[in-house]
Motif scaffolding. Structure first.
Motif, PDB file in Angstrom:
ATOM      1  N   VAL A 504       0.869  -1.183   0.000  1.00  5.86           N
ATOM      2  CA  VAL A 504       0.000   0.000   0.000  1.00  5.86           C
ATOM      3  C   VAL A 504       0.901   1.226   0.000  1.00  5.86           C
ATOM      4  CG1 VAL A 504      -1.828   1.247   1.187  1.00  5.86           C
ATOM      5  CG2 VAL A 504      -1.747  -1.246   1.330  1.00  5.86           C
ATOM      6  N   THR A 505       0.692   2.106  -1.007  1.00  4.40           N
ATOM      7  CA  THR A 505       1.446   3.351  -1.123  1.00  4.40           C
ATOM      8  C   THR A 505       0.539   4.502  -0.718  1.00  4.40           C
ATOM      9  OG1 THR A 505       2.762   2.438  -2.941  1.00  4.40           O
ATOM     10  CG2 THR A 505       2.743   4.839  -2.666  1.00  4.40           C
ATOM     11  N   ILE A 506       0.981   5.298   0.269  1.00  4.25           N
ATOM     12  CA  ILE A 506       0.179   6.394   0.797  1.00  4.25           C
ATOM     13  C   ILE A 506       0.968   7.683   0.618  1.00  4.25           C
ATOM     14  CG2 ILE A 506      -0.956   7.369   2.833  1.00  4.25           C
ATOM     15  CD1 ILE A 506      -1.240   4.537   3.889  1.00  4.25           C
ATOM     16  N   SER A 507       0.371   8.654  -0.095  1.00  2.40           N
ATOM     17  CA  SER A 507       0.996   9.954  -0.315  1.00  2.40           C
ATOM     18  C   SER A 507       0.419  10.957   0.673  1.00  2.40           C
ATOM     19  CB  SER A 507       0.744  10.436  -1.751  1.00  2.40           C
ATOM     20  OG  SER A 507       1.272   9.505  -2.686  1.00  2.40           O
ATOM     21  N   VAL A 508       1.298  11.829   1.216  1.00  8.13           N
ATOM     22  CA  VAL A 508       0.900  12.859   2.166  1.00  8.13           C
ATOM     23  C   VAL A 508       0.888  14.191   1.440  1.00  8.13           C
ATOM     24  CG1 VAL A 508       1.386  13.937   4.394  1.00  8.13           C
ATOM     25  CG2 VAL A 508       1.921  11.516   4.019  1.00  8.13           C
ATOM     26  N   THR A 509      -0.216  14.932   1.537  1.00  3.27           N
ATOM     27  CA  THR A 509      -0.331  16.242   0.909  1.00  3.27           C
ATOM     28  C   THR A 509      -0.094  17.328   1.945  1.00  3.27           C
ATOM     29  OG1 THR A 509      -2.712  16.274   1.281  1.00  3.27           O
ATOM     30  CG2 THR A 509      -1.944  15.369  -0.803  1.00  3.27           C
ATOM     31  N   ASP A 510       0.562  18.434   1.476  1.00  5.65           N
ATOM     32  CA  ASP A 510       0.913  19.535   2.375  1.00  5.65           C
ATOM     33  C   ASP A 510      -0.280  20.469   2.530  1.00  5.65           C
ATOM     34  OD1 ASP A 510       2.336  21.141   4.009  1.00  5.65           O
ATOM     35  OD2 ASP A 510       3.439  22.179   2.411  1.00  5.65           O
ATOM     36  N   VAL A 511      -0.540  20.925   3.768  1.00 10.23           N
ATOM     37  CA  VAL A 511      -1.574  21.909   4.058  1.00 10.23           C
ATOM     38  C   VAL A 511      -0.951  23.000   4.904  1.00 10.23           C
ATOM     39  CG1 VAL A 511      -3.450  20.227   3.952  1.00 10.23           C
ATOM     40  CG2 VAL A 511      -2.324  20.677   6.133  1.00 10.23           C
ATOM     41  N   ASN A 512      -1.602  24.192   4.895  1.00  7.58           N
ATOM     42  CA  ASN A 512      -1.099  25.316   5.668  1.00  7.58           C
ATOM     43  C   ASN A 512      -1.333  25.050   7.148  1.00  7.58           C
ATOM     44  OD1 ASN A 512      -0.082  27.804   6.377  1.00  7.58           O
ATOM     45  ND2 ASN A 512      -2.038  28.863   6.051  1.00  7.58           N
ATOM     46  N   GLU A 513      -0.239  24.942   7.901  1.00  2.55           N
ATOM     47  CA  GLU A 513      -0.329  24.664   9.326  1.00  2.55           C
ATOM     48  C   GLU A 513      -0.197  25.954  10.120  1.00  2.55           C
ATOM     49  OE1 GLU A 513       1.756  20.880  10.537  1.00  2.55           O
ATOM     50  OE2 GLU A 513       2.732  21.283   8.613  1.00  2.55           O
ATOM     51  N   ALA A 514      -0.847  25.982  11.234  1.00  2.39           N
ATOM     52  CA  ALA A 514      -0.854  27.174  12.075  1.00  2.39           C
ATOM     53  C   ALA A 514       0.478  27.334  12.785  1.00  2.39           C
ATOM     54  CB  ALA A 514      -1.978  27.080  13.098  1.00  2.39           C
ATOM     55  N   PRO A 515       0.929  28.594  12.948  1.00  2.00           N
ATOM     56  CA  PRO A 515       2.142  28.806  13.759  1.00  2.00           C
ATOM     57  C   PRO A 515       1.892  28.364  15.195  1.00  2.00           C
ATOM     58  CG  PRO A 515       1.576  30.769  12.483  1.00  2.00           C
ATOM     59  CD  PRO A 515       0.405  29.844  12.378  1.00  2.00           C
ATOM     60  N   TYR A 516       2.954  27.981  15.848  1.00  2.00           N
ATOM     61  CA  TYR A 516       2.826  27.542  17.227  1.00  2.00           C
ATOM     62  C   TYR A 516       3.965  28.149  18.048  1.00  2.00           C
ATOM     63  CZ  TYR A 516       6.650  24.266  16.238  1.00  2.00           C
ATOM     64  OH  TYR A 516       7.856  23.726  15.904  1.00  2.00           O
ATOM     65  N   PHE A 517       3.689  28.334  19.329  1.00  2.00           N
ATOM     66  CA  PHE A 517       4.676  28.868  20.259  1.00  2.00           C
ATOM     67  C   PHE A 517       5.430  27.681  20.875  1.00  2.00           C
ATOM     68  CE2 PHE A 517       1.544  32.166  19.895  1.00  2.00           C
ATOM     69  CZ  PHE A 517       2.277  33.346  19.898  1.00  2.00           C
ATOM     70  N   PRO A 518       6.731  27.647  20.722  1.00  2.25           N
ATOM     71  CA  PRO A 518       7.486  26.483  21.235  1.00  2.25           C
ATOM     72  C   PRO A 518       7.310  26.297  22.739  1.00  2.25           C
ATOM     73  CG  PRO A 518       8.835  27.790  19.736  1.00  2.25           C
ATOM     74  CD  PRO A 518       7.614  28.595  20.009  1.00  2.25           C
ATOM     75  N   THR A 519       7.314  27.409  23.480  1.00  2.00           N
ATOM     76  CA  THR A 519       7.110  27.320  24.934  1.00  2.00           C
ATOM     77  C   THR A 519       5.748  27.907  25.250  1.00  2.00           C
ATOM     78  OG1 THR A 519       8.232  29.433  25.214  1.00  2.00           O
ATOM     79  CG2 THR A 519       9.559  27.426  25.478  1.00  2.00           C
ATOM     80  N   ASN A 520       4.854  27.027  25.526  1.00  2.00           N
ATOM     81  CA  ASN A 520       3.472  27.448  25.787  1.00  2.00           C
ATOM     82  C   ASN A 520       2.923  26.575  26.919  1.00  2.00           C
ATOM     83  OD1 ASN A 520       1.069  28.798  25.488  1.00  2.00           O
ATOM     84  ND2 ASN A 520       0.373  27.577  23.731  1.00  2.00           N
ATOM     85  N   HIS A 521       2.801  27.123  28.100  1.00  2.00           N
ATOM     86  CA  HIS A 521       2.816  28.488  28.585  1.00  2.00           C
ATOM     87  C   HIS A 521       4.239  28.917  28.929  1.00  2.00           C
ATOM     88  CE1 HIS A 521      -1.257  27.386  28.626  1.00  2.00           C
ATOM     89  NE2 HIS A 521      -1.622  27.759  29.818  1.00  2.00           N
ATOM     90  N   LYS A 522       4.512  30.210  28.584  1.00  2.00           N
ATOM     91  CA  LYS A 522       5.832  30.744  28.893  1.00  2.00           C
ATOM     92  C   LYS A 522       5.745  31.542  30.191  1.00  2.00           C
ATOM     93  CE  LYS A 522       9.641  33.428  26.987  1.00  2.00           C
ATOM     94  NZ  LYS A 522      10.146  34.199  25.820  1.00  2.00           N
ATOM     95  N   LEU A 523       6.687  31.293  31.121  1.00  2.00           N
ATOM     96  CA  LEU A 523       6.682  31.927  32.432  1.00  2.00           C
ATOM     97  C   LEU A 523       7.923  32.796  32.584  1.00  2.00           C
ATOM     98  CD1 LEU A 523       5.443  32.182  35.301  1.00  2.00           C
ATOM     99  CD2 LEU A 523       6.862  30.219  35.957  1.00  2.00           C
ATOM    100  N   ILE A 524       7.681  34.061  32.972  1.00  4.34           N
ATOM    101  CA  ILE A 524       8.789  34.972  33.284  1.00  4.34           C
ATOM    102  C   ILE A 524       8.545  35.527  34.681  1.00  4.34           C
ATOM    103  CG2 ILE A 524       9.212  35.553  30.868  1.00  4.34           C
ATOM    104  CD1 ILE A 524       7.723  38.170  31.320  1.00  4.34           C
ATOM    105  N   ARG A 525       9.643  35.979  35.330  1.00  2.78           N
ATOM    106  CA  ARG A 525       9.582  36.510  36.690  1.00  2.78           C
ATOM    107  C   ARG A 525      10.182  37.920  36.698  1.00  2.78           C
ATOM    108  NH1 ARG A 525       9.166  32.378  40.661  1.00  2.78           N
ATOM    109  NH2 ARG A 525      10.212  33.755  42.163  1.00  2.78           N
ATOM    110  N   LEU A 526       9.474  38.860  37.343  1.00  2.40           N
ATOM    111  CA  LEU A 526       9.993  40.207  37.492  1.00  2.40           C
ATOM    112  C   LEU A 526       9.284  40.869  38.655  1.00  2.40           C
ATOM    113  CD1 LEU A 526       8.417  42.701  35.017  1.00  2.40           C
ATOM    114  CD2 LEU A 526       7.722  40.332  35.026  1.00  2.40           C
ATOM    115  N   GLU A 527       9.915  41.968  39.139  1.00  2.00           N
ATOM    116  CA  GLU A 527       9.330  42.693  40.243  1.00  2.00           C
ATOM    117  C   GLU A 527       8.187  43.557  39.760  1.00  2.00           C
ATOM    118  OE1 GLU A 527      12.307  44.929  42.192  1.00  2.00           O
ATOM    119  OE2 GLU A 527      13.134  43.214  43.290  1.00  2.00           O
ATOM    120  N   GLU A 528       7.218  43.707  40.634  1.00  2.94           N
ATOM    121  CA  GLU A 528       6.116  44.598  40.312  1.00  2.94           C
ATOM    122  C   GLU A 528       6.605  46.038  40.321  1.00  2.94           C
ATOM    123  OE1 GLU A 528       3.069  45.037  43.244  1.00  2.94           O
ATOM    124  OE2 GLU A 528       4.389  44.503  44.898  1.00  2.94           O
TER     125      GLU A 528
END
Length: 926
Positions: A504-528
């Protein structure tokens, strides 16, 4: 002594097993008066029901009856014990049955039951022994005195005349004790054609020469139902059968013969008569079922059991009349051989006799089976037939095969539960059975498990389905190797086909994929408190479409406090306002914002990412004093005020707190003092011995432990009041503590009393005014009133002449339907017009002299516009005027203004009465 002769022995052991043959011979050794004689007795039907136990009868003793019963339980008979049901007999450990003492046994049968008991297995087995005994003298060949016995006499008497009661006399003239004969059974064939009554046997006593004897028979068939099948001549002793016998209805009869004298006295003891009905072949074999259903696997070897057919014959099974034999008459179809099956003639078992059963060619055989009695003799036996339907059941002898060697399909990336290709197979086994149902497996080409193959239960096709999303950027095509098999394993000797494997030969077709954030959720720390415009981080997304040149744009999706900005091109996050950790938008010191990354593909795709900002607390909130209000007694040492502080910051920018009184004004430290309890609590109390009751604002400085520390001057309102002995403020003291002196309290109470008095006087005045308004007379004298008044009299009528009036016309009708339905413009005088009632002006309670004219004009205007005010100006319709009137014409009535009445005073009433003054007052001037 046993003066007896052994005629027959019948042994029955009732347990569940069968002896190998139906005919067996037992050997007995008889020892009577010291002479041993060996006798072989052939039992026609000896059935052993005690398998694997066996019993043997060996010898007799002249003084004691001795029978040896042996049991074999295949374990050496260890511990087996024996006993009998009679106290006259005992059984030794070796199984020998013997008489316990000298016995006198009457001339009848003797039945004993021997029980074997195994204490280990707790099993019990029983053997029943029945002895039929006769006169000893006949056994020894002695002839009775005074009578000669001719050769063959006994045989002749048994065939014609039975002498069951015999008298014997000894040589010295003494009469010996009477013994009874055991009468042999009487055989009667069934279905005899007569003539009836038919003589069976003659019974007589040797005393019939001395006295007259009457014979009779009793039992089933004589004086018990069925009645009068047998009868006997009471004089001659001849016994007859009165009608044809049916062995299938009753196979034997047990009667008793009696001999009495003419007075009914018993002459002889009753004798037993056994009558057996001889079977005739008058019943055809009958199959239990007319149609038998069986099955056999295809490809079965010769000798494979298929089914059993059974026919029963009501005739005697021990004779040829009831011995049934089976044979196969026909077989349909006769493929691949006309003799595919055979049947056991005695048991009715049908087995295969030839190879070549193939369900794909012949699925069912119909076999006609014949059952014949007389041991299968077709010339003399009776026959019957039945149908055996033999179904050839399927075995997995055909492996599934793909219809083609290669299949192909196409799937978009990032899609799951999509059928890529349908795999078709061919299987010649029985559809929708485990031998036909296909199971598909992927052998190679899918190490990550992106695909699976599911079986369509209807078509048996394999559906290649995506179960794990594929990525065009990782794999553009898949080459799968699949294999098909059945649910059931292949039959023995059947090999898998080469066509059971395909690609069985299966071909994969390309579709427009949504951008994604590599670090999700991203956490940062800072003073108020960071200033506006501060760069926090860069929150960028990645476009997975490596083979497409696309730009990514950023925007805010959720920013509850509107504190952040994001650069649309590079995703840089900056502050738009000061971040406050103490804000209501902060949950557990974390602020969350969501951002959107969208590409410019066709169609465009977008992805979201969440940024979490952990705010570190700084000391930016001064502590607040608690409580804000309190009360204390005017004398010290009775009670104190516990105070604390609240700080919106968190540790270490909170407690321990420092509480102190300011130095300005000086009266604060003079009157009050603070004592520390712990890091968060302190006590405020009076320093002086007495403080006048009232409300005092006490300033207190509270400082936290932050770096740098923050302080706040808070004011607590303290109510100082007189207290009772329990330290609680009294009621008067609480009022005094509110800031009012005794004089002020008295003045307030006097004001309240005066106010209540004024309200009471006003109410009394209003009541009196209302009463005067109702009793007030007209402005003019009643004698000068020219208006017509309705006079009410207490009189009810002038007599009987007044009773003929129809008073119903004077009543207000309950419904207005008859008024509303009349023609417009035509109304009765006594009907109230329908319409909205105008609102008359309300006369003021205290009228002003200048408002009386306005009040009259408004009332006049309302009366003119009121259609419901009497009199009702309308068209009068008289349906009947009467036949005449006794009164004359009213035209003679003239209006005259003559009289002594003077109406000049109307001119003094003002311009509103000018018209009336002109009508009456001015007439004389004219």
């Amino acid at each position: 002594m046993w003066p007896c002769k052994i005629l027959c022995c019948i042994l029955t052991l009732p347990n569940k097993c069968s002896f190998p043959t139906r005919h067996s011979t037992l050997c007995f050794t008889l020892a009577l008066n010291g002479e041993k004689t060996s006798v072989k007795i052939k039992c026609l039907k000896l059935v052993f029901d005690c398998f694997p136990y066996h019993a043997n009868l060996t010898h007799f003793s002249p003084l004691f009856l001795s029978v040896l019963v042996k049991f074999n339980n295949c374990a050496g008979n260890k511990g087996v014990r024996y006993e009998t049901n009679s106290l006259d007999f005992k059984v030794r450990a070796d199984g020998t049955l013997f008489a316990a003492h000298h016995l006198q046994v009457p001339s009848k049968q003797l039945i004993l039951v021997v029980t074997a008991w195994d204490p280990q297995s707790l099993g019990t087995w029983e053997a029943m022994v029945r002895f039929l005994v006769a006169d000893k003298s006949q056994h020894n060949g002695h002839k009775p005195k005074g009578r000669k016995a001719l050769p063959g006499e006994l045989v002749q008497q048994q065939s014609d005349t039975l002498l069951p009661w015999r008298q014997h006399q000894s040589a010295n003239g003494l009469r010996r004790q009477k013994r009874d004969w055991v009468i042999p059974p009487i055989n009667v064939p069934e279905n005899s054609r007569g003539p009836f009554p038919q003589q069976l046997v003659r019974i007589r006593s040797d005393k019939d020469k001395e006295i007259h004897i009457r014979y009779s028979i009793t039992g089933v068939g004589a004086d018990q139902p069925p009645m009068e099948v047998f009868n006997i001549d009471p004089v001659s002793g001849r016994m007859y059968v009165t009608r044809p016998m049916d062995r299938e209805e009753r196979a034997s009869y047990h009667l008793r013969a009696h001999a009495v004298d003419m007075n009914g006295n018993k002459v002889e003891n009753p004798i037993d008569l056994y009558i057996y009905v001889i079977d005739m072949n008058d019943n055809r074999p009958e199959f239990i079922n007319q149609v038998y259903n069986g099955s056999v696997d295809e490809g079965s070897k010769p000798g494979t059991y298929v089914m059993t057919v059974t026919a029963n014959d009501a005739d005697d099974a021990t004779t040829a009349n009831g011995m049934v034999r089976y044979r196969i008459v026909t077989q349909t179809p006769q493929s691949p051989s006309q003799n595919m099956f055979t049947i056991n003639s005695e048991t009715g078992d049908i087995v295969t006799v030839a190879a070549g059963l193939d369900r794909e060619k012949v699925q069912q055989y119909i076999v006609i089976v014949q059952a014949t009695d007389m041991e299968g003799n077709l010339n003399y036996g009776l026959s019957n037939t039945a149908t055996a339907i033999i179904t050839v059941t399927d075995v997995n002898d055909n492996p599934p095969e793909f219809t083609t060697s290669t299949y192909s399909g196409e799937v978009p990336e990032n899609r799951v539960e999509v059928v890529v290709a349908n795999l078709t197979v061919l299987d010649r086994d029985q559809p929708h059975s485990p031998n036909w149902n296909a199971i598909y497996r992927i052998i190679s080409g899918d190490p990550s498990g992106h695909f699976t193959i599911r079986t369509d239960p209807v078509t048996n096709e394999g559906m290649v389905t995506v179960v794990k999303a594929v990525d065009y950027e990782m794999n553009r095509a898949f080459m799968l190797t699949v294999m098909v098999s059945n649910q059931a394993p292949l039959a023995s000797g059947i090999q898998m086909s080469f066509q059971s494997t395909a690609g069985v030969t299966i071909s994969v077709t390309d579709v427009n994929e949504a951008p994604y954030f590599p670090t999700n959720h991203k956490l940062i720390r800072l003073e108020e408190g960071v200033p506006t415009g501060t760069v926090l981080t860069t929150f960028s997304a990645v476009d997975p479409d490596r083979f497409m040149q696309q730009a990514v744009r950023y925007s805010k999706l959720s920013d509850p406090a509107n504190w952040l900005n994001i650069n649309a091109t590079n995703g840089q996050i900056t502050t738009a306002a000061v971040l406050d950790r103490e804000s209501d938008y902060i949950k557990n010191n974390v602020y969350e914002a969501t951002f959107l990354a969208a590409d410019n593909g066709i169609p465009p795709a977008s992805g979201t990412g969440t940024l979490q900002i952990y705010l570190i607390d700084i000391n930016d909130n001064a502590p607040e004093l608690l409580p804000k209000e309190a009360q204390i007694c005017e004398k010290p040492n009775l009670n104190v005020i516990n105070i604390t502080a609240a700080d919106a910051d968190i540790d270490p920018n909170v407690g321990p707190f420092v509480f102190e009184l300011p130095s300005v004004p000086s009266a604060v430290r003079k009157n009050w003092t603070i004592s520390r309890l712990n890091g968060d609590y302190a006590q405020l109390s009076l320093r002086i011995m007495y403080l006048e009751a009232g409300v005092y604002d006490v300033p207190i400085i509270v400082t936290d432990s932050g770096n740098p520390p923050l302080y706040n001057t808070s004011v607590i309102k303290v109510k100082v009041c007189p207290c009772d002995e329990n330290g609680d403020c009294t009621t008067i003291g609480a009022v005094a503590a509110a800031g009012l002196g005794t004089g002020a309290i008295i003045a307030i109470l006097i004001c309240i009393i005066i106010l209540l008095t004024m309200v009471l006087l006003f109410v009394v005045w209003m009541k009196r005014r209302e009463k005067e308004r109702h009793t007030k007379q007209l402005l003019i004298d009643p004698e000068d009133d020219v208006r017509d008044n309705i006079l009410k009299y207490d009189e009810e009528g002038g007599g009987e002449e007044d009773q003929d009036y129809d008073l119903s016309q004077l009543q207000q009708p309950e419904t207005m339907d008859h008024v509303l339905n009349k023609t417009p413009g035509v109304r009765r005088v006594d009907e109230r017009p329908i319409g909205a009632e105008p609102q008359y002006p309300i006369r003021p309670v205290i009228p002003h002299p200048g408002d009386i004219g306005d009040f009259i004009n408004e009332g006049l205007r309302a009366a003119d516009n009121d259609p419901t005010a009497p009199p009702y100006d309308s068209l009068l319709v008289f349906d009947y005027e009467g036949s005449g009137s006794t009164a004359g014409s009213v035209s003679s009535l003239n209006s005259s203004s003559s009289g002594d009445q003077d109406y000049d005073y109307l001119n003094d009433w003002g311009p509103r009465f000018k018209k009336l003054a002109d009508m009456y007052g001015g007439g004389e001037e004219d």
